[in-house]
Motif scaffolding. Structure first.
Motif, PDB file in Angstrom:
ATOM      1  N   ARG A 174      -1.678  -9.273 -20.647  1.00 54.07           N
ATOM      2  CA  ARG A 174      -2.995  -8.685 -20.870  1.00 54.07           C
ATOM      3  C   ARG A 174      -3.255  -7.641 -19.780  1.00 54.07           C
ATOM      4  N   PRO A 175      -3.689  -6.429 -20.148  1.00 55.99           N
ATOM      5  CA  PRO A 175      -3.849  -5.388 -19.134  1.00 55.99           C
ATOM      6  C   PRO A 175      -4.974  -5.689 -18.155  1.00 55.99           C
ATOM      7  N   VAL A 176      -4.683  -5.468 -16.886  1.00 52.72           N
ATOM      8  CA  VAL A 176      -5.667  -5.622 -15.816  1.00 52.72           C
ATOM      9  C   VAL A 176      -5.582  -4.369 -14.945  1.00 52.72           C
ATOM     10  N   LEU A 177      -6.722  -3.829 -14.614  1.00 57.35           N
ATOM     11  CA  LEU A 177      -6.786  -2.669 -13.726  1.00 57.35           C
ATOM     12  C   LEU A 177      -7.609  -3.019 -12.503  1.00 57.35           C
ATOM     13  N   VAL A 178      -7.050  -2.809 -11.330  1.00 61.01           N
ATOM     14  CA  VAL A 178      -7.776  -2.933 -10.066  1.00 61.01           C
ATOM     15  C   VAL A 178      -8.252  -1.538  -9.676  1.00 61.01           C
ATOM     16  N   ALA A 179      -9.530  -1.387  -9.382  1.00 60.81           N
ATOM     17  CA  ALA A 179     -10.100  -0.084  -9.036  1.00 60.81           C
ATOM     18  C   ALA A 179     -10.731  -0.177  -7.654  1.00 60.81           C
ATOM     19  N   VAL A 180     -10.189   0.582  -6.708  1.00 59.73           N
ATOM     20  CA  VAL A 180     -10.645   0.494  -5.320  1.00 59.73           C
ATOM     21  C   VAL A 180     -10.799   1.890  -4.724  1.00 59.73           C
ATOM     22  N   THR A 181     -11.526   1.954  -3.634  1.00 59.10           N
ATOM     23  CA  THR A 181     -11.667   3.206  -2.908  1.00 59.10           C
ATOM     24  C   THR A 181     -10.551   3.344  -1.878  1.00 59.10           C
ATOM     25  N   GLY A 182     -10.249   4.589  -1.515  1.00 56.99           N
ATOM     26  CA  GLY A 182      -9.309   4.814  -0.424  1.00 56.99           C
ATOM     27  C   GLY A 182     -10.004   4.841   0.919  1.00 56.99           C
ATOM     28  N   ALA A 183     -11.205   5.409   0.941  1.00 57.61           N
ATOM     29  CA  ALA A 183     -12.053   5.428   2.137  1.00 57.61           C
ATOM     30  C   ALA A 183     -13.494   5.412   1.658  1.00 57.61           C
ATOM     31  N   GLY A 184     -14.310   4.555   2.249  1.00 56.09           N
ATOM     32  CA  GLY A 184     -15.679   4.386   1.792  1.00 56.09           C
ATOM     33  C   GLY A 184     -16.533   5.607   2.054  1.00 56.09           C
ATOM     34  N   ASN A 185     -17.374   5.966   1.100  1.00 54.04           N
ATOM     35  CA  ASN A 185     -18.219   7.149   1.289  1.00 54.04           C
ATOM     36  C   ASN A 185     -19.442   6.845   2.147  1.00 54.04           C
ATOM     37  N   VAL A 186     -19.735   5.576   2.394  1.00 54.87           N
ATOM     38  CA  VAL A 186     -20.870   5.226   3.259  1.00 54.87           C
ATOM     39  C   VAL A 186     -20.418   5.123   4.709  1.00 54.87           C
ATOM     40  N   THR A 187     -19.329   4.449   4.951  1.00 55.67           N
ATOM     41  CA  THR A 187     -18.896   4.166   6.324  1.00 55.67           C
ATOM     42  C   THR A 187     -17.658   4.946   6.751  1.00 55.67           C
ATOM     43  N   GLY A 188     -16.924   5.503   5.798  1.00 60.01           N
ATOM     44  CA  GLY A 188     -15.676   6.173   6.127  1.00 60.01           C
ATOM     45  C   GLY A 188     -14.522   5.232   6.400  1.00 60.01           C
ATOM     46  N   GLU A 189     -14.739   3.933   6.316  1.00 62.75           N
ATOM     47  CA  GLU A 189     -13.681   2.965   6.617  1.00 62.75           C
ATOM     48  C   GLU A 189     -12.562   3.054   5.577  1.00 62.75           C
ATOM     49  N   ARG A 190     -11.329   3.024   6.059  1.00 64.95           N
ATOM     50  CA  ARG A 190     -10.176   3.112   5.181  1.00 64.95           C
ATOM     51  C   ARG A 190      -9.794   1.728   4.644  1.00 64.95           C
ATOM     52  N   TRP A 191      -9.432   1.708   3.388  1.00 61.94           N
ATOM     53  CA  TRP A 191      -9.054   0.462   2.736  1.00 61.94           C
ATOM     54  C   TRP A 191      -7.536   0.330   2.691  1.00 61.94           C
ATOM     55  N   PRO A 192      -7.016  -0.902   2.672  1.00 60.13           N
ATOM     56  CA  PRO A 192      -5.565  -1.134   2.706  1.00 60.13           C
ATOM     57  C   PRO A 192      -4.934  -0.904   1.335  1.00 60.13           C
ATOM     58  N   VAL A 193      -4.866   0.346   0.926  1.00 54.27           N
ATOM     59  CA  VAL A 193      -4.479   0.676  -0.446  1.00 54.27           C
ATOM     60  C   VAL A 193      -3.076   0.190  -0.777  1.00 54.27           C
ATOM     61  N   ALA A 194      -2.115   0.442   0.103  1.00 54.88           N
ATOM     62  CA  ALA A 194      -0.740   0.030  -0.196  1.00 54.88           C
ATOM     63  C   ALA A 194      -0.634  -1.479  -0.366  1.00 54.88           C
ATOM     64  N   GLU A 195      -1.321  -2.244   0.504  1.00 56.14           N
ATOM     65  CA  GLU A 195      -1.281  -3.704   0.393  1.00 56.14           C
ATOM     66  C   GLU A 195      -1.958  -4.178  -0.886  1.00 56.14           C
ATOM     67  N   LEU A 196      -3.071  -3.567  -1.243  1.00 59.69           N
ATOM     68  CA  LEU A 196      -3.758  -3.933  -2.479  1.00 59.69           C
ATOM     69  C   LEU A 196      -2.894  -3.605  -3.693  1.00 59.69           C
ATOM     70  N   ALA A 197      -2.166  -2.493  -3.614  1.00 59.58           N
ATOM     71  CA  ALA A 197      -1.280  -2.124  -4.717  1.00 59.58           C
ATOM     72  C   ALA A 197      -0.164  -3.149  -4.888  1.00 59.58           C
ATOM     73  N   ARG A 198       0.394  -3.617  -3.776  1.00 58.51           N
ATOM     74  CA  ARG A 198       1.460  -4.622  -3.874  1.00 58.51           C
ATOM     75  C   ARG A 198       0.940  -5.908  -4.502  1.00 58.51           C
ATOM     76  N   VAL A 199      -0.261  -6.321  -4.115  1.00 57.11           N
ATOM     77  CA  VAL A 199      -0.855  -7.524  -4.702  1.00 57.11           C
ATOM     78  C   VAL A 199      -1.095  -7.319  -6.195  1.00 57.11           C
ATOM     79  N   ALA A 200      -1.661  -6.173  -6.563  1.00 59.88           N
ATOM     80  CA  ALA A 200      -1.937  -5.900  -7.973  1.00 59.88           C
ATOM     81  C   ALA A 200      -0.660  -5.960  -8.793  1.00 59.88           C
ATOM     82  N   HIS A 201       0.386  -5.312  -8.330  1.00 61.17           N
ATOM     83  CA  HIS A 201       1.623  -5.272  -9.097  1.00 61.17           C
ATOM     84  C   HIS A 201       2.306  -6.634  -9.144  1.00 61.17           C
ATOM     85  N   ARG A 202       2.149  -7.415  -8.100  1.00 67.26           N
ATOM     86  CA  ARG A 202       2.725  -8.758  -8.110  1.00 67.26           C
ATOM     87  C   ARG A 202       2.130  -9.607  -9.230  1.00 67.26           C
ATOM     88  N   HIS A 203       0.887  -9.316  -9.581  1.00 63.90           N
ATOM     89  CA  HIS A 203       0.218 -10.062 -10.650  1.00 63.90           C
ATOM     90  C   HIS A 203       0.229  -9.294 -11.970  1.00 63.90           C
TER      91      HIS A 203
END
Length: 428
Positions: A174-203
């Protein structure tokens, strides 16, 4: 040699910062921005100033301005070449893989709405409550919204747990899409995109990244990060004229009905009602006359940034950001908003509140001194309200402001700009 007569197929398709060389490569352009003397623009996160590269590229093309993909004349051929060259420049800038599609849109919001339109009918979308509205509102009913995480590591663990639970007892394909930011527009904090991608693909899930705030400040490489889709806005990337892009895998997009039905999206239209065979590839979702100037502006900035020393730009920006954050911390009654720890990596964006002051009034006072910042909830209402409350709790304020202020920097920002903002806040 007349570039207007050269087939687009003669242009190499290699991904990378500068995807081709030779007579058909975009010119190397200066990487500075336009501005108005006496005006200090610290609102890059909303709309970045125009890069000279974008202005020059548009100015050079304007005498040739004509149809794209719709004419045999010299003007039309040249404009078609410029449009497709811009597409490849964007692909190279974002590290697109062979087979990835670059679809020009109006902005990141439009790009993510296009992706939402193209989702298979049974897709479940998983996102975080800390997202910008562009990555909260387009998704279909039933989307899973995870709580705001306390740290990048907590975000990875929360996604892993959510996807494990989602897959339990359900169809594994069943298709699942994870949708995340790369850097927050409020705080500028960077998100762990590569790690989140690995988790998404593992599932067995796909991942889409809102890179509107990340791409102007740091390299975004689709192949290296291992993500499936990336959305960007030209107006955040120093390229006005109203273009953005959705870049990534094309199978869902090619299987979906066109985002807009019309000329250009159709490969064949018969005499009977709805007797249509739709095009595949980017044309399928780019019906109508395209935004040539917007695409060319975006492509020119992507080429200029691709030629730049991104490490040097990053170091310079981080020094300015550190100066800004330290200065704000020293101003009495000012508190910075943050999701993660204060030391978490971030791009040149800082949001803050001023004790006992309405943010709109403070912004208006700064404007009289020629300093432009943003005030409000930054199209991230749930997150910003939460962060304001948390900031007030840290400082023991009984009546926190209803909205916040945001200062954001980038190309063209200087120590003088930062110091004048800090001085003006200190005099308030």
């Amino acid at each position: 040699m007349n570039t207007a007569l050269v087939s687009l197929e003669t242009l190499p398709r290699t991904a990378g910062p500068r995807p081709w060389t030779g007579p058909f490569a975009p010119p190397v352009r200066p990487l500075d921005v336009l501005g108005v003397p006496g005006q200090i623009n610290l609102d890059y996160a909303a709309t970045a100033p125009c890069a000279r590269a974008a202005a020059d590229a548009v100015t050079e093309l304007l005498p040739w301005y004509a149809s794209v993909h719709r004419g045999a004349g010299e003007l039309s051929k040249r404009c078609t070449l410029a449009y497709e060259r811009a597409r490849r420049s964007v692909a190279g800038f974002l590290g697109a893989r062979p087979g990835d599609e670059v679809i020009f849109t109006r902005n990141t919001t439009d790009a993510l709405n296009l992706l939402a339109h193209a989702l298979p009918a049974t897709t479940t979308v998983v996102t975080f409550a800390s997202e910008h509205h562009a990555n909260l509102l387009p998704w279909p009913a039933g989307a899973v919204r995870l709580p705001v995480p306390a740290s990048p590591g907590a975000a990875v663990r929360a996604l892993d747990a959510a996807l494990r639970e989602l897959r339990r007892g359900t169809d594994p394909v069943r298709p699942v899409l994870v949708a995340v930011t790369g850097a927050g527009n409020v705080t500028g904090e960077r998100w762990p995109v590569a790690e989140l991608a690995r988790v998404a693909h593992r599932h067995g899930a796909r991942i889409a990244v809102d890179a509107a705030q990340l791409a102007p400040h740091a390299p975004v490489d689709i192949a290296t990060l291992g993500v499936d889709h990336v959305a960007v806005s030209g107006h955040k990337l120093y390229a006005p004229f109203g273009a953005g892009a959705l870049v990534g895998r094309g199978d869902w997009l090619d299987a979906a009905p066109p985002y807009l039905a019309g000329g250009g999206a159709s490969a064949y239209v018969g005499p009977a009602t709805h007797q249509v065979r739709w095009a595949s590839g980017p044309a399928r979702h780019e019906a109508g006359t395209p935004n040539l100037l917007g695409a060319v502006a975006l492509g020119a900035v992507c080429a200029a940034l691709g030629d730049a020393d991104r490490d040097e730009l990053h170091d310079r920006e981080q020094a300015l950001l550190a100066r800004l954050r330290a200065g704000l911390a020293a101003v009495p009654g000012v508190e910075e908003l943050r999701v993660f720890d204060a030391a978490a990596p971030r791009v040149g964006i800082v949001s803050f509140v001023v004790a006992g002051r309405d943010s709109a009034v403070v912004a208006a006072e700064l404007a009289t001194a020629g300093i432009g910042v943003r005030d409000g909830l930054f199209c991230a209402h749930p997150l910003t309200r939460r962060l304001i409350a948390e900031a007030a709790a840290r400082r023991g304020w009984r009546n926190p402001p209803a909205t916040a202020l945001r200062a954001s920097i980038g190309l063209g920002s200087t120590t003088e700009h930062v110091d004048r903002l800090l001085a003006a806040l200190g005099r308030r």
